[in-house]
Design a protein around this motif. Structure first.
Motif, short mmCIF file in Angstrom:
data_model
loop_
_atom_site.label_atom_id
_atom_site.label_comp_id
_atom_site.label_asym_id
_atom_site.label_seq_id
_atom_site.Cartn_x
_atom_site.Cartn_y
_atom_site.Cartn_z
N VAL A 185 46.43 49.13 43.28
CA VAL A 185 47.28 47.96 43.04
C VAL A 185 47.52 47.29 44.39
N GLY A 206 49.99 45.67 45.73
CA GLY A 206 51.29 45.75 46.39
C GLY A 206 51.53 47.10 46.99
N SER A 222 58.75 42.05 42.99
CA SER A 222 58.01 43.21 43.50
C SER A 222 58.20 43.30 45.01
MG MG Z 1 52.89 45.35 43.72
#
Ligand code: MG
Ligand code: ASP
Length: 220
Positions: A218, A220, A41
């Motif tokens: 989320v 990220g 990610s």
């Molecule tokens: Mg993420």
């Protein structure tokens, strides 16, 4: 010797120190004799940072351009991790979606994976390379960059694992396992004991949210 897929989420790769720690862990796995595809990610906070830049220019940015923008986060992580491995003397290669041959539908922000070109991945693996694939992304029929919905790197990892016939897909993340629904929102969410690659892809893609819908939801 087994063929494995490991996925590292944003927190696991959130700093240079953490990327170094992930590189150490990858090397341990390789030294045990395993072949490895790592799916990463963006560094934590990066995807939100990018969306924020776009929304400063347009509060409803073009979803196509948002996908071009957001996929850079995963590309950065993939190359940094590959650099860390190469610096330790290992043969590693970072690949973005097009290079992995991940074909998707054209739904920007929540595209569905249609196919993964396992030949490309297998060729690198056979040459003894550790493949670091950028998660969360694909290409549609018209060669547009697409994303799979927030948190979509899990989907990438599972689709890659299914395509190459991996023995195991390990997801390093901050929840304990796969739940019937999001345990942070629904207290009745149940943890599943086991799930097949196919079920996981179907399951994951059915609740994938696009970036604007999930903005801020989320890490990220
Ligand atoms: Mg993420
Ligand atoms: N970086 C993307 C996100 O924050 C994808 C992911 O982390 O899996 O949603």
């Amino acid at each position: 010797m087994a063929l494995l897929v490991h996925k590292y989420g944003g927190t696991s790769v959130g700093s240079i120190e953490r990327i170094n720690a992930v590189a150490d862990r990858i090397i341990q796995t390789v030294q045990q004799g395993h072949q490895l595809v790592v799916v990463v990610s963006a560094m934590s906070g990066e995807t939100n940072r990018l969306i924020n830049l776009a929304t400063q220019l347009d509060n409803r940015p073009s979803s196509r351009e948002l996908d071009v923008l957001m996929t850079t986060g995963e590309q950065v992580t993939a190359s940094l991790l590959s650099i860390a491995l190469v610096s330790r003397g290992y043969s590693a290669i970072s690949l973005i979606a097009d290079q992995v041959g991940i074909k998707t539908s054209s739904h920007f922000g929540k595209a569905r994976i249609q196919s993964v070109n396992s030949d490309i991945l297998k060729e690198h693996i056979e040459h003894g390379r550790i493949v670091i694939a950028a998660g969360f992304q694909g290409r549609d029929e018209e060669n547009n960059i697409t994303t799979l919905g927030r948190g979509g790197t899990d989907t990438s990892a599972v689709a890659i694992a299914a395509a190459i016939g991996a023995e195991e897909c390990l997801i390093f993340t901050d929840v304990e396992g796969v739940y019937t629904t999001d345990p942070r929102i629904e207290p009745k969410a149940k943890k599943l004991d086991s799930i097949s690659f196919e079920e996981m892809i179907e399951f994951r893609q059915s609740w994938g949210k696009s970036a604007p819908e999930a903005l801020g939801g989320v890490s990220g």
